[in-house]
Design a protein around this motif. Structure first.
Motif: not given
Length: 128
Positions: A41, A43, A46-47
């Motif tokens: 995923d 998101e 990125v985190r």
């Protein structure tokens, strides 16, 4: 170590160690474990991608082992220096590193052979 120094150390350092050294990595690890089916995923990548992107799919959790190895070595160096002789301290560090070397060689969790080789060599250099 005076009594006052020890008291301040426990008052200030212990909560900091628990929060920053153990708490945050543990929370990140639990978050990644919870979302292990969605590791691609965007998101999540990125985190938290820095925690698992260099590893093969089955070893997304491996960074926690690297952190635990570093924590163990740091604790041995800091806390065993209070009353234990240096050879025992060195032997404890060597035991942690030898176990890490064995596990690294057995599982080879990194995505590329170059990264696996680099980690193995880094552990060996630490043993010297």
């Amino acid at each position: 170590w005076s009594t006052e120094h020890l008291a301040w150390g426990l008052l200030v350092a212990l909560p900091g160690i628990v929060l920053w050294v153990i708490g945050l990595p543990l929370l990140a690890f639990l978050y990644v474990i919870k979302h292990r089916t969605n590791l691609d995923d965007p998101e999540l990548k990125v985190r938290f991608g820095f925690l698992y992107s260099g590893f093969t799919k089955g070893y997304f959790f491996w960074e926690i082992f690297v952190l635990l190895r570093k924590l163990a070595i740091s604790c041995i160096v800091v806390f065993l220096s209070l009353g234990v002789e240096r050879p025992i301290q060195a032997l404890a560090c060597l035991t942690v590193l030898a176990g890490s070397y064995y596990i690294q060689e057995k599982y080879e969790p990194y995505a590329t052979e170059a990264l696996n080789s680099l980690e193995t060599r880094a552990i060996l250099v630490s043993m010297v």
